[in-house]
Design a protein around this motif. Structure first.
Motif, PDB file in Angstrom:
ATOM      1  N   LYS A   1       0.729  -1.103   0.151  1.00  0.00           N
ATOM      2  CA  LYS A   1      -0.062   0.264  -0.077  1.00  0.00           C
ATOM      3  C   LYS A   1       1.184   1.600  -0.119  1.00  0.00           C
ATOM      4  CE  LYS A   1      -3.777  -2.688   3.011  1.00  0.00           C
ATOM      5  NZ  LYS A   1      -3.639  -2.313   4.005  1.00  0.00           N
ATOM      6  N   LYS A   2       1.973   1.386   0.826  1.00  0.00           N
ATOM      7  CA  LYS A   2       2.786   2.280   0.476  1.00  0.00           C
ATOM      8  C   LYS A   2       3.601   1.980  -0.283  1.00  0.00           C
ATOM      9  CE  LYS A   2       0.293   4.602   3.034  1.00  0.00           C
ATOM     10  NZ  LYS A   2      -0.558   5.654   3.090  1.00  0.00           N
ATOM     11  N   PRO A   3       4.306   2.487  -1.250  1.00  0.00           N
ATOM     12  CA  PRO A   3       5.630   1.755  -2.463  1.00  0.00           C
ATOM     13  C   PRO A   3       7.002   2.125  -1.103  1.00  0.00           C
ATOM     14  CG  PRO A   3       3.808   2.797  -3.976  1.00  0.00           C
ATOM     15  CD  PRO A   3       3.716   2.764  -2.408  1.00  0.00           C
ATOM     16  N   ASP A   4       7.041   3.294  -1.071  1.00  0.00           N
ATOM     17  CA  ASP A   4       7.839   3.905  -0.356  1.00  0.00           C
ATOM     18  C   ASP A   4       8.773   2.454   0.680  1.00  0.00           C
ATOM     19  OD1 ASP A   4       7.675   5.985  -0.707  1.00  0.00           O
ATOM     20  OD2 ASP A   4       7.833   7.047   0.316  1.00  0.00           O
ATOM     21  N   PHE A   5       7.681   2.008   1.640  1.00  0.00           N
ATOM     22  CA  PHE A   5       8.609   0.388   2.325  1.00  0.00           C
ATOM     23  C   PHE A   5       8.916  -0.077   1.695  1.00  0.00           C
ATOM     24  CE2 PHE A   5       5.466   2.386   5.205  1.00  0.00           C
ATOM     25  CZ  PHE A   5       5.968   2.091   6.387  1.00  0.00           C
ATOM     26  N   CYS A   6       8.212  -0.911   0.052  1.00  0.00           N
ATOM     27  CA  CYS A   6       8.726  -2.199  -0.313  1.00  0.00           C
ATOM     28  C   CYS A   6      10.108  -1.281  -1.049  1.00  0.00           C
ATOM     29  CB  CYS A   6       7.599  -2.200  -2.136  1.00  0.00           C
ATOM     30  SG  CYS A   6       7.923  -3.342  -2.678  1.00  0.00           S
ATOM     31  N   ARG A   7      10.527   0.076  -1.601  1.00  0.00           N
ATOM     32  CA  ARG A   7      11.634   0.233  -2.256  1.00  0.00           C
ATOM     33  C   ARG A   7      12.967   0.057  -1.059  1.00  0.00           C
ATOM     34  NH1 ARG A   7       8.068   3.386  -5.486  1.00  0.00           N
ATOM     35  NH2 ARG A   7       8.193   5.386  -4.089  1.00  0.00           N
ATOM     36  N   ASP A   8      12.883   0.404   0.310  1.00  0.00           N
ATOM     37  CA  ASP A   8      13.452   0.643   1.184  1.00  0.00           C
ATOM     38  C   ASP A   8      14.549  -0.619   1.021  1.00  0.00           C
ATOM     39  OD1 ASP A   8      15.244   0.310   3.749  1.00  0.00           O
ATOM     40  OD2 ASP A   8      13.860   2.479   4.260  1.00  0.00           O
ATOM     41  N   PRO A   9      15.976  -0.775   1.199  1.00  0.00           N
ATOM     42  CA  PRO A   9      16.898  -1.646   0.942  1.00  0.00           C
ATOM     43  C   PRO A   9      17.392  -2.267   1.784  1.00  0.00           C
ATOM     44  CG  PRO A   9      17.515   0.543   0.880  1.00  0.00           C
ATOM     45  CD  PRO A   9      16.384   0.649   1.083  1.00  0.00           C
ATOM     46  N   LEU A  10      16.419  -2.004   3.924  1.00  0.00           N
ATOM     47  CA  LEU A  10      15.831  -2.938   5.001  1.00  0.00           C
ATOM     48  C   LEU A  10      15.365  -3.881   4.520  1.00  0.00           C
ATOM     49  CD1 LEU A  10      17.126  -2.913   7.633  1.00  0.00           C
ATOM     50  CD2 LEU A  10      15.571  -1.567   8.303  1.00  0.00           C
ATOM     51  N   PHE A  11      14.095  -3.674   4.035  1.00  0.00           N
ATOM     52  CA  PHE A  11      13.179  -4.153   4.132  1.00  0.00           C
ATOM     53  C   PHE A  11      13.556  -5.362   2.784  1.00  0.00           C
ATOM     54  CE2 PHE A  11       9.015  -5.064   1.423  1.00  0.00           C
ATOM     55  CZ  PHE A  11       8.317  -6.181   2.225  1.00  0.00           C
ATOM     56  N   GLN A  12      14.706  -4.719   2.044  1.00  0.00           N
ATOM     57  CA  GLN A  12      14.538  -5.896   0.332  1.00  0.00           C
ATOM     58  C   GLN A  12      15.526  -6.977   1.187  1.00  0.00           C
ATOM     59  OE1 GLN A  12      15.695  -4.053  -2.492  1.00  0.00           O
ATOM     60  NE2 GLN A  12      13.951  -2.717  -2.896  1.00  0.00           N
ATOM     61  N   GLN A  13      15.895  -7.106   2.225  1.00  0.00           N
ATOM     62  CA  GLN A  13      16.682  -8.509   3.237  1.00  0.00           C
ATOM     63  C   GLN A  13      16.017  -9.185   2.861  1.00  0.00           C
ATOM     64  OE1 GLN A  13      19.321  -6.299   6.261  1.00  0.00           O
ATOM     65  NE2 GLN A  13      19.812  -4.778   5.201  1.00  0.00           N
ATOM     66  N   PHE A  14      14.394  -8.691   3.556  1.00  0.00           N
ATOM     67  CA  PHE A  14      13.280 -10.002   3.503  1.00  0.00           C
ATOM     68  C   PHE A  14      12.096 -10.536   3.007  1.00  0.00           C
ATOM     69  CE2 PHE A  14      15.208  -7.665   7.900  1.00  0.00           C
ATOM     70  CZ  PHE A  14      15.365  -8.733   8.247  1.00  0.00           C
ATOM     71  N   VAL A  15      12.153  -9.621   1.743  1.00  0.00           N
ATOM     72  CA  VAL A  15      10.937 -10.017   1.307  1.00  0.00           C
ATOM     73  C   VAL A  15      11.827  -9.205  -0.145  1.00  0.00           C
ATOM     74  CG1 VAL A  15       8.770  -9.169   0.204  1.00  0.00           C
ATOM     75  CG2 VAL A  15       9.786  -9.368   2.752  1.00  0.00           C
ATOM     76  N   CYS A  16      11.389 -10.169  -1.499  1.00  0.00           N
ATOM     77  CA  CYS A  16      12.189  -9.783  -2.292  1.00  0.00           C
ATOM     78  C   CYS A  16      11.749  -8.420  -2.813  1.00  0.00           C
ATOM     79  CB  CYS A  16      11.368 -11.128  -3.736  1.00  0.00           C
ATOM     80  SG  CYS A  16      12.466 -12.779  -3.797  1.00  0.00           S
ATOM     81  N   PRO A  17      12.509  -7.823  -3.524  1.00  0.00           N
ATOM     82  CA  PRO A  17      11.788  -6.301  -3.932  1.00  0.00           C
ATOM     83  C   PRO A  17      10.643  -6.411  -5.563  1.00  0.00           C
ATOM     84  CG  PRO A  17      14.015  -6.721  -5.219  1.00  0.00           C
ATOM     85  CD  PRO A  17      13.749  -8.006  -4.225  1.00  0.00           C
ATOM     86  N   ILE A  18       9.836  -5.818  -5.099  1.00  0.00           N
ATOM     87  CA  ILE A  18       8.609  -5.307  -5.947  1.00  0.00           C
ATOM     88  C   ILE A  18       8.199  -3.945  -6.741  1.00  0.00           C
ATOM     89  CG2 ILE A  18       5.766  -6.449  -6.288  1.00  0.00           C
ATOM     90  CD1 ILE A  18       6.688  -7.285  -3.363  1.00  0.00           C
ATOM     91  N   PRO A  19       8.286  -3.856  -7.546  1.00  0.00           N
ATOM     92  CA  PRO A  19       8.320  -2.694  -7.814  1.00  0.00           C
ATOM     93  C   PRO A  19       7.249  -2.054  -8.251  1.00  0.00           C
ATOM     94  CG  PRO A  19       8.777  -4.102 -10.494  1.00  0.00           C
ATOM     95  CD  PRO A  19       9.109  -5.342  -9.165  1.00  0.00           C
ATOM     96  N   LEU A  20       6.605  -0.645  -7.523  1.00  0.00           N
ATOM     97  CA  LEU A  20       4.976  -0.870  -7.221  1.00  0.00           C
ATOM     98  C   LEU A  20       5.470   0.792  -7.869  1.00  0.00           C
ATOM     99  CD1 LEU A  20       3.817  -2.025  -4.244  1.00  0.00           C
ATOM    100  CD2 LEU A  20       3.808  -2.903  -6.173  1.00  0.00           C
ATOM    101  N   LYS A  21       4.761   1.213  -9.050  1.00  0.00           N
ATOM    102  CA  LYS A  21       4.143   2.841  -9.033  1.00  0.00           C
ATOM    103  C   LYS A  21       3.337   3.707  -7.680  1.00  0.00           C
ATOM    104  CE  LYS A  21       4.505   1.433 -13.910  1.00  0.00           C
ATOM    105  NZ  LYS A  21       4.363   1.824 -15.247  1.00  0.00           N
ATOM    106  N   ARG A  22       2.325   2.689  -7.510  1.00  0.00           N
ATOM    107  CA  ARG A  22       0.753   2.985  -7.359  1.00  0.00           C
ATOM    108  C   ARG A  22       0.935   1.505  -6.066  1.00  0.00           C
ATOM    109  NH1 ARG A  22      -1.034   1.649 -11.849  1.00  0.00           N
ATOM    110  NH2 ARG A  22      -0.320   3.822 -12.437  1.00  0.00           N
ATOM    111  N   PRO A  23      -0.206   2.165  -5.056  1.00  0.00           N
ATOM    112  CA  PRO A  23      -0.616   1.047  -3.839  1.00  0.00           C
ATOM    113  C   PRO A  23      -0.906   0.181  -4.726  1.00  0.00           C
ATOM    114  CG  PRO A  23      -0.664   3.155  -2.402  1.00  0.00           C
ATOM    115  CD  PRO A  23      -0.502   3.708  -4.551  1.00  0.00           C
TER     116      PRO A  23
END
Length: 369
Positions: free
Chosen positions: A223-245
């Protein structure tokens, strides 16, 4: 205050080792009264940590039901279990009673508070951004039923058929699951520039190849693409390119005026509906005794799950939580009988007071499972 009225279900359920025991992961409350009749609850655990939560709030003039089915972990469903009803109490008190707008505000406030929790917990627990919960709520006041839903838990009404003898199943909630073609079309219309908004992956349709439900509390990273793009989060979950929620917390809300033909309601997480159709579940409630009816539904679902694996129910009971999730999901069932929903007036002609006045909450204590 509402919290002071809470009574956890460990006082009401028959826990493992109690009289009438059985499956060590199955707990039940066979029959209790509410403002319009009786209700019954049963819960069975499949995950290592119970991700389902359920509540029934009873008062002299109203009944409230909640089924919260978590995914990615139990944190979101436990949070909703602790916060949604207090928000309902607050907004209903402010506005003089329950309404669709009150319910929507309670959902919004719960979602916003969970977002704040994620932001506070983020540095030490970034994976909390991937935890979410389906949310199904029913409210009965003044012979009016409100059903609000996020996700794929389901509310089904059992009403008397035209001949007065049979029972008819009427679904009162909408499944926000991309297994439904209508939901896939809705997402495609909202994301016309994303040909991969819904992907067929591992035998089922999933949003971005990840999740099946399109609405929830939580799932902040979708719902918040900024979380998804954060390198810290990407250590635990595969990065997903999101333009919007790609998910929302906007509930679908249905209002239904209860009448003499309306007999009972079944509120249940999708673990039940994966095994039993609406019609089978309603017919079972109609034809069997009230006491223990929620437990009967859960056991019927477990029997179906066992049959699919060419097992017996007795074999299934021996399988530990965690491993059991490969056979069935956590299942929560709440059956609400509607004996007194036959008109808004008392026998003396006075009008029922339908303001929100909580008296007792029966709620599964998440910490015990």
């Amino acid at each position: 205050m509402l919290r002071a009225c809470c009574r956890p279900l460990e006082r009401c359920f028959r826990w493992p080792g109690a009289a009438g025991g059985g499956d060590g992961l199955l707990w039940h409350l066979d029959l209790k009264p509410h403002a319009s009749g009786d209700f019954s609850i049963a819960v069975v655990q499949a995950n290592s940590s119970l991700e389902d939560q359920g509540q029934v709030l009873t008062s002299p003039s109203a009944t409230f039901v909640g089924v919260f089915d978590g995914h990615g972990g139990p944190e979101a469903s436990r949070f909703v279990n602790n916060h949604l009803f207090p928000h309902l109490h607050k907004f209903a008190s402010e506005q003089g009673g329950i309404s669709a707008e009150v319910i929507r505000k309670a959902f919004d406030a719960t979602e916003e508070e969970f977002l704040h929790l994620v932001k506070r917990s983020w540095p030490s627990r970034p994976q909390i951004a991937s935890v979410g919960s389906c949310c199904l709520v029913g409210a009965i006041a003044d012979d009016v039923l409100y059903v609000a839903n996020l996700g794929d838990s389901r509310a089904v009404l059992g009403r008397r058929g035209p001949d007065g003898k049979a029972v008819v199943a009427e679904r009162l909630s909408r499944d926000h699951n991309v297994a439904e073609e209508e939901v896939r079309k809705e997402l495609a219309e909202l994301h016309p520039d994303d040909s991969h908004i819904v992907v067929y992956n591992r035998g089922v349709w999933r949003i971005k190849g990840i999740i099946q439900v399109s609405r929830s509390i939580g799932d902040v990273y979708l719902k918040k693409p900024d979380f998804c793009r954060d390198p810290l989060f990407q250590q635990f979950v595969c990065p997903i390119p999101l333009k919007r929620p790609v998910m929302t917390a906007e509930p679908s809300i249905k209002t239904h005026k209860l009448g003499p033909q309306d007999l009972f309601l079944i509120f249940a997480s999708d673990g039940l509906w994966e095994q039993l159709s609406d019609e089978v579940a309603v017919d079972m409630v109609f034809k069997n005794p009230r006491s223990g009816i929620a437990r009967r539904l859960v056991k019927a679902a477990l029997n179906e799950a066992a049959k699919k694996r060419e097992m017996r129910y007795d074999d299934l009971k021996k399988i530990e939580k965690g491993t059991r999730r490969h056979i069935h999901d956590d299942i929560t069932v709440i059956v609400i009988y509607l004996d007194q929903c036959r008109g808004a007036s008392r026998s003396d002609g006075s009008i029922l007071d339908c303001t929100y006045a909580p008296a007792d909450i029966f709620s599964l204590n998440a910490e015990l499972a």
